[in-house]
Design a protein around this motif. Structure first.
Motif, PDB file in Angstrom:
ATOM      1  N   PHE A 363       0.822  -1.209   0.000  1.00 45.87           N
ATOM      2  CA  PHE A 363       0.000   0.000   0.000  1.00 45.87           C
ATOM      3  C   PHE A 363       0.859   1.264   0.000  1.00 45.87           C
ATOM      4  CE2 PHE A 363      -3.176  -3.012   0.723  1.00 45.87           C
ATOM      5  CZ  PHE A 363      -4.432  -2.430   0.740  1.00 45.87           C
ATOM      6  N   SER A 374      -0.755   2.069  -4.146  1.00 44.93           N
ATOM      7  CA  SER A 374      -1.461   3.024  -3.290  1.00 44.93           C
ATOM      8  C   SER A 374      -2.814   3.384  -3.912  1.00 44.93           C
ATOM      9  CB  SER A 374      -0.633   4.294  -3.103  1.00 44.93           C
ATOM     10  OG  SER A 374      -0.447   4.964  -4.351  1.00 44.93           O
ATOM     11  N   ARG A 379      -4.940  -1.881  -7.415  1.00 38.56           N
ATOM     12  CA  ARG A 379      -4.946  -3.086  -6.581  1.00 38.56           C
ATOM     13  C   ARG A 379      -6.039  -4.050  -7.052  1.00 38.56           C
ATOM     14  NH1 ARG A 379      -4.681   0.714  -2.335  1.00 38.56           N
ATOM     15  NH2 ARG A 379      -6.747   0.143  -1.508  1.00 38.56           N
ATOM     16  N   TYR A 532      -0.306  -1.531   5.319  1.00 38.18           N
ATOM     17  CA  TYR A 532      -1.761  -1.416   5.271  1.00 38.18           C
ATOM     18  C   TYR A 532      -2.272  -0.696   6.516  1.00 38.18           C
ATOM     19  CZ  TYR A 532      -6.669  -2.936   5.526  1.00 38.18           C
ATOM     20  OH  TYR A 532      -8.036  -2.975   5.639  1.00 38.18           O
ATOM     21  N   ASP A 567     -10.916  -3.687   0.676  1.00 39.77           N
ATOM     22  CA  ASP A 567      -9.765  -2.776   0.560  1.00 39.77           C
ATOM     23  C   ASP A 567      -8.766  -3.252  -0.499  1.00 39.77           C
ATOM     24  OD1 ASP A 567     -10.517  -0.891   2.397  1.00 39.77           O
ATOM     25  OD2 ASP A 567      -9.375  -1.740   4.059  1.00 39.77           O
ATOM     26  N   TYR A 569      -6.768  -5.838  -0.307  1.00 37.85           N
ATOM     27  CA  TYR A 569      -5.540  -6.085   0.453  1.00 37.85           C
ATOM     28  C   TYR A 569      -4.560  -6.965  -0.324  1.00 37.85           C
ATOM     29  CZ  TYR A 569      -2.604  -7.695   4.312  1.00 37.85           C
ATOM     30  OH  TYR A 569      -1.520  -7.998   5.124  1.00 37.85           O
TER      31      TYR A 569
END
Length: 614
Positions: A363, A374, A379, A532, A567, A569
């Motif tokens: 991130f 970012s 992502r 993160y 998110d 991740y």
């Protein structure tokens, strides 16, 4: 004769350590028949040891903690049921009060380090100071002083700051003990009062991530020759919060026990467990010898255990067949299972282990100058290109058949209570199949011009090499330029700013504690290697730390799992298949799904009468 067994049952497992290999299950069948002088065996592992401090962000890896578990003792450990076993031959701990949560730890009177120095409150207090970070210099950020090529701190690291690299946060574990513990008059007990309840308080002084010798840390950092004077100086520094003394103490605790060959200074391998490091040849092997000062219940049966480092699993199988090693637990592939079937005189156990494969996205502080991940659109786009099902079908199913499935949760093990409900409500289904068109659209929308993604992975691990190639080819179809950050030193590089953009590796569970996987996702946590941060996730973690109700724990984890996927991740891929194989010249090998896997009861291993010494 060859004996083959299989097991696929898993339990929900908590704390995580960087893994190079997986583990299986069984029952405790060891006995205490006593040390056999001159006895020796050789085991193999796929990654070299590099730190005797498994509590740091640099040293927290299965390759280290397999060995540290045997050379550093603690108040409890997990057997292979798995269940927590109190190691009362080392010491005892007591819940003094529930409100406020107050716990005392007492080291037994006759327990010593391998140099004869008593283990006492000084060692306990150092462990508290390091793993609470209560005495750290406020607001210090070590990111600018981390070598992107090695993952270690550079020589430019400030000498006047107190910084213990344990990743402790004020919301969990010993981070909740902000007040300096009290020491008993006899100097063998400390009593800690928590700021608030902590559900996994029993795990803060466990054998995985055990205490380091306070007298050695103080001798080296404060330049004091006498062991007792060194311990007292360390206690004085902690109790008076003396930053001038704590700065070098923390610096040595961080890096002083990192070594990749036998250190010239023998004091650096001072041990408290049943074994001690007696030899180490770089990238080849570590030899453990029974600790003559060990007085605990887990005394060694075999005098010498050599752990050879063999990254290539087929080479490990060949070494087993040739009689060069007695125990192996290589990363399983179809070729491995076929090769083992052809060897007589061995036992083979297979099944699913406690490790899971995954890809994490950086991130912040990535290698790409645009800090590519970012951007949430990028992502999401990259996650759509990862061929999760193809990896499972081509690399895992040939080993364990239809038991090989995608893992669709960041927190729950497949089959564990709460898993099915969690994956039904998170967005993992969006990444069950590759979506190149969707990835292309998101990448175009993102506005990113530099699409380079450098992936860190174990370059000497054949399965990871194959996974990288599949990811690289798939991502290229969407417009990503996936480059190779593979390294044999990948473990130490994890979390290093500027070293890579994404990472491919496995997390190995070390406990059943509900909170101990949380530092992977908590802002600033020791296992948060991809920078993160989400305030909602941090809030859930804070709630889990103090939640004793099992149903509510599952509800909170399910909510957190949903947030992590939303998110973007990263993706989980599969639960590791594992294979343990050992020759008929050794017995009492009963691996655990938790780290330290095959080594959890190494003190019970025995050389059989039918075996010959190598």
């Amino acid at each position: 004769m060859k004996r083959i067994s299989a097991a696929v049952a898993l339990t929900a497992a908590g704390a995580l350590v960087i893994s190079g290999c997986a583990a299986g299950g069984g029952d405790d069948t060891g006995d205490d028949s006593g040390l056999v002088e001159g006895s020796s065996i050789t085991a193999a592992w796929n990654q070299a040891f590099y730190s005797m401090n498994g509590n740091t962000s640099f040293g927290n890896a299965t390759a280290n903690n397999n060995i540290n578990y045997l050379v550093l003792d603690g108040f409890n450990y997990y057997n292979n049921t798995p269940e927590l076993v109190e190691n009362t031959s080392f010491g005892t701990y007591e819940l003094v009060s529930e409100d406020p949560l107050t716990v005392s730890y007492t080291v037994n009177e006759d327990v010593t380090w391998s140099d004869g120095t008593p283990i006492d409150a000084a060692d306990l207090m150092l462990h508290w100071a390091a793993n609470s970070r209560a005495l750290d210099t406020p607001d210090f950020d070590p990111a600018d002083f981390t070598d992107p090529d090695t993952g270690e701190f550079t020589e430019a690291f400030p000498t006047d700051v107190v910084y213990f690299d344990s990743g402790a946060t004020p919301t969990s574990g010993l981070g909740l003990v902000s007040e300096t513990p009290e020491i008993s008059d006899d100097g063998r007990t400390i009593t800690m009062t928590y700021n608030e309840p902590f559900v996994d308080w029993e795990l803060t002084f466990a054998s995985v991530g055990a205490m380091l010798p306070a007298h050695i840390v103080a001798k080296k950092s404060l330049e004091i020759e006498d062991n007792e004077e060194a311990k007292q100086a360390l206690l004085d520094a902690i109790e008076s919060n003396d930053a001038a003394a704590l700065a070098p103490i923390s610096a040595f605790w961080n890096s002083g026990f990192n070594f990749t060959a036998m250190p010239d200074d023998p004091e650096l391998v001072t041990a408290s467990g049943p074994y001690m490091i007696s030899d180490y040849v770089a990238d080849q092997f570590v030899t453990l010898t029974a600790n003559p000062e060990y007085k605990g219940d887990n005394a060694a049966n075999i005098e010498e255990i050599t752990i050879r480092f063999i990254p290539d699993p087929l080479a490990a199988v060949q070494a087993l067949e040739n009689g060069e090693v007695d125990i192996i637990q290589p990363q399983a592939t179809a070729d491995i299972t076929t090769a083992l079937e052809a060897i007589d005189g061995i036992t083979v156990n297979t099944g699913l282990g406690g490790t899971y494969e995954h890809v994490d996205l950086q991130f912040d502080s990535g290698r790409n100058p645009e800090n590519i991940f970012s951007n949430p659109l990028v992502r999401e786009a990259f996650m759509k290109t990862i061929p999760r099902q193809e990896i499972v079908d081509t690399l895992i199913k040939p080993i364990i058949g239809d038991d090989a499935i995608l893992r669709d949760s960041q927190l729950f093990v497949p089959g564990a209570e709460g898993y099915d409900e969690s994956i039904a409500n998170n967005t993992s289904a969006d990444y069950a199949e590759v979506d190149i068109a969707g990835a292309q659209a998101l990448l175009a929308e993102s506005g990113i011009t530099n699409t380079e993604v450098c992936i860190l992975y174990a370059s000497n691990n054949p399965r990871r090499v194959n996974e990288f190639a599949l990811i690289q080819a798939s991502a290229a179809e969407a417009g990503f330029n996936v480059t190779d950050c593979g390294s044999e030193e990948w473990g130490g590089l994890l979390g290093t700013p500027g070293a890579y953009d994404a990472s491919l590796f496995g997390w190995q569970s070390t406990s059943l504690g509900v909170t101990n996987s949380l530092p992977t996702f908590e802002t600033g946590g020791i296992n948060n290697l991809n920078f993160y941060s989400n305030a909602e996730v941090d809030d859930i973690i804070s709630q889990l730390n103090v939640e004793f109700d099992a149903e509510r724990q599952i509800e909170l984890q399910q909510e957190m799992d949903r947030l992590l996927w939303e998110d973007f991740y990263g993706v989980t891929i599969f639960q590791f298949p594992e294979v343990t194989a050992f020759s008929d010249r050794v017995t009492n090998i009963d691996a655990s799904i938790l780290a330290p896997t095959i080594f959890w009861n190494a003190w019970d291993w025995e050389v059989t009468d039918g075996g010959s010494e190598e």
